[in-house]
Design a protein around this motif. Structure first.
Motif, PDB file in Angstrom:
ATOM      1  N   ASN A 173       5.719   7.390   0.811  1.00  0.00           N
ATOM      2  CA  ASN A 173       6.017   8.315  -0.636  1.00  0.00           C
ATOM      3  C   ASN A 173       6.469   7.362  -1.634  1.00  0.00           C
ATOM      4  OD1 ASN A 173       8.934   8.087  -0.064  1.00  0.00           O
ATOM      5  ND2 ASN A 173       8.414   9.070   1.988  1.00  0.00           N
ATOM      6  N   SER A 174       6.993   8.089  -2.770  1.00  0.00           N
ATOM      7  CA  SER A 174       7.182   7.419  -4.011  1.00  0.00           C
ATOM      8  C   SER A 174       8.650   6.702  -3.950  1.00  0.00           C
ATOM      9  CB  SER A 174       7.124   8.423  -5.220  1.00  0.00           C
ATOM     10  OG  SER A 174       8.069   9.321  -5.021  1.00  0.00           O
ATOM     11  N   ASN A 175       9.589   7.417  -2.928  1.00  0.00           N
ATOM     12  CA  ASN A 175      10.991   6.792  -2.954  1.00  0.00           C
ATOM     13  C   ASN A 175      10.794   5.422  -2.277  1.00  0.00           C
ATOM     14  OD1 ASN A 175      12.398   8.843  -4.549  1.00  0.00           O
ATOM     15  ND2 ASN A 175      12.480  10.291  -2.739  1.00  0.00           N
ATOM     16  N   ILE A 203       0.729  -1.142  -0.014  1.00  0.00           N
ATOM     17  CA  ILE A 203      -0.135  -0.210   0.052  1.00  0.00           C
ATOM     18  C   ILE A 203       0.946   1.189   0.144  1.00  0.00           C
ATOM     19  CG2 ILE A 203      -1.908   1.426   1.319  1.00  0.00           C
ATOM     20  CD1 ILE A 203      -2.648  -1.484   2.764  1.00  0.00           C
ATOM     21  N   ILE A 204       0.451   2.169  -0.910  1.00  0.00           N
ATOM     22  CA  ILE A 204       1.510   3.549  -0.936  1.00  0.00           C
ATOM     23  C   ILE A 204       0.506   4.579  -0.531  1.00  0.00           C
ATOM     24  CG2 ILE A 204       2.693   4.893  -2.266  1.00  0.00           C
ATOM     25  CD1 ILE A 204       3.341   2.582  -3.902  1.00  0.00           C
ATOM     26  N   GLY A 205       0.484   5.440   0.572  1.00  0.00           N
ATOM     27  CA  GLY A 205      -0.367   6.549   0.842  1.00  0.00           C
ATOM     28  C   GLY A 205       0.161   6.846   2.181  1.00  0.00           C
ATOM     29  N   ASN A 206      -0.199   8.074   2.594  1.00  0.00           N
ATOM     30  CA  ASN A 206       0.164   8.611   3.934  1.00  0.00           C
ATOM     31  C   ASN A 206      -0.783   8.805   4.710  1.00  0.00           C
ATOM     32  OD1 ASN A 206      -0.963  11.001   2.563  1.00  0.00           O
ATOM     33  ND2 ASN A 206       0.814  12.002   2.486  1.00  0.00           N
ATOM     34  N   SER A 207      -2.159   8.113   4.290  1.00  0.00           N
ATOM     35  CA  SER A 207      -3.175   8.506   5.353  1.00  0.00           C
ATOM     36  C   SER A 207      -3.350   6.938   6.233  1.00  0.00           C
ATOM     37  CB  SER A 207      -4.644   8.510   4.509  1.00  0.00           C
ATOM     38  OG  SER A 207      -5.543   8.332   5.230  1.00  0.00           O
ATOM     39  N   ILE A 264      -2.294   2.503  -4.639  1.00  0.00           N
ATOM     40  CA  ILE A 264      -1.825   3.866  -4.601  1.00  0.00           C
ATOM     41  C   ILE A 264      -2.822   5.062  -4.316  1.00  0.00           C
ATOM     42  CG2 ILE A 264      -0.288   5.647  -5.790  1.00  0.00           C
ATOM     43  CD1 ILE A 264       0.939   3.561  -7.475  1.00  0.00           C
ATOM     44  N   ASP A 265      -2.656   5.488  -3.440  1.00  0.00           N
ATOM     45  CA  ASP A 265      -3.673   6.608  -2.785  1.00  0.00           C
ATOM     46  C   ASP A 265      -2.904   7.734  -3.815  1.00  0.00           C
ATOM     47  OD1 ASP A 265      -4.885   9.006  -1.867  1.00  0.00           O
ATOM     48  OD2 ASP A 265      -4.858   7.869   0.393  1.00  0.00           O
ATOM     49  N   LEU A 266      -3.747   8.353  -4.574  1.00  0.00           N
ATOM     50  CA  LEU A 266      -3.372   9.321  -5.773  1.00  0.00           C
ATOM     51  C   LEU A 266      -3.706  10.976  -5.252  1.00  0.00           C
ATOM     52  CD1 LEU A 266      -4.207   7.616  -8.808  1.00  0.00           C
ATOM     53  CD2 LEU A 266      -2.048   7.876  -7.902  1.00  0.00           C
ATOM     54  N   GLN A 267      -4.334  11.087  -3.884  1.00  0.00           N
ATOM     55  CA  GLN A 267      -5.094  11.951  -3.541  1.00  0.00           C
ATOM     56  C   GLN A 267      -3.752  13.068  -3.406  1.00  0.00           C
ATOM     57  OE1 GLN A 267      -8.327  12.013  -1.047  1.00  0.00           O
ATOM     58  NE2 GLN A 267      -7.384  10.154  -0.231  1.00  0.00           N
ATOM     59  N   LYS A 268      -2.443  12.749  -2.801  1.00  0.00           N
ATOM     60  CA  LYS A 268      -1.415  13.641  -2.849  1.00  0.00           C
ATOM     61  C   LYS A 268      -0.015  13.223  -3.832  1.00  0.00           C
ATOM     62  CE  LYS A 268      -2.432  15.229   1.804  1.00  0.00           C
ATOM     63  NZ  LYS A 268      -1.920  15.131   3.326  1.00  0.00           N
TER      64      LYS A 268
END
Length: 243
Positions: free
Chosen positions: A36-38, A7-11, A54-58
């Motif tokens: 984050n992407s890195n 999962i990729i996202g900061n929420s 991927i959470d694309l909101q940010k």
């Protein structure tokens, strides 16, 4: 047969909610969560997940660039599912070959449809899991398909193989009951059997007959429902001679 995912996202709440919904599907396993992407790119190369959420909101543009960069490093791109509160990035997701695009908040029905779609379009080849027995610095690996049955021996467990060999492990039978594949079924306080090796069931004597041996294992009345499951499973592919 597991599908690994990252999962990729900061929420944190959103990530936990997705994991909660996916816990229902035992063949889906989370291997990493990145903010984050890195760190995400590093984890994808490290763990090689089958699916990426991927959470694309940010930072959506960064994530699309990350997906593009993946082609430089791996031959087979994982299935990618984009999520957002609106359809702003849906077209860009399609252009980048995303498998699916979800609208937040997560919807149980959408997730269930996606799971079945993934299973249908990219079926996993069934493999026999390997059991690892560890004792200090000693590691022993056993193909679960080679195991006939397991027998409790106080706080240890004896594992009987189709080769005639017996392996002892300093773990309780309960430990193995919770970890072995679904074809391993507990039939007694002291026994777990590999149901694929059952060649006979005698309800009068309360015993199961094991293939490739003369062993007859007892089953207790409290586990009779488990025995019925084994019988029904075997009977589906059996030619009946019953009058």
């Amino acid at each position: 047969m597991n599908y690994s995912y990252t999962i990729i996202g900061n929420s944190a709440s959103s990530n936990l909610q997705l994991q909660y919904y996916l816990e229902e599907y035992k063949d889906f396993m989370c291997v990493n969560i990145s903010e984050n992407s890195n760190t995400a790119l590093n984890s994808i190369l490290k763990y090689g997940p089958d699916i990426i959420f991927i959470d694309l909101q940010k930072n959506a543009l960064e994530y699309f660039q990350m997906v593009s960069d993946l082609h430089q490093y791996i031959n087979q791109i994982p299935l990618i599912i984009g999520v957002s509160k609106n359809k702003e990035y849906a077209y860009e997701a399609i252009k980048n070959g995303f498998f699916d695009y979800w609208l937040l908040p997560y919807n149980e029905f959408d997730i269930r449809k996606a799971v079945f779609k993934i299973r249908k379009q990219t079926p996993k080849k069934e493999t026999s899991p390997t059991l690892c027995l560890q004792s200090y610095k000693d590691y022993q690996y056993i193909e679960t398909s080679d195991i006939l049955y397991l027998k409790a021996d106080n706080n240890a467990t004896d594992i009987y193989l189709n080769s005639g060999k017996k392996v002892s492990a300093f773990k309780t039978l309960k430990t193995f009951e919770n970890k072995l594949p679904e074809n391993f079924i507990r039939i007694h306080q002291s026994y777990i059997i590999n149901s694929t090796y059952v060649s006979g069931i005698n309800y009068g004597k309360n015993v199961c007959v094991i293939k490739k041996s003369d062993v007859k294992l007892p089953f207790s009345k409290s586990y009779k429902q488990k025995i019925d499951i084994i019988k029904n499973k075997i009977s589906k592919n059996a030619i009946s001679t019953q009058n």
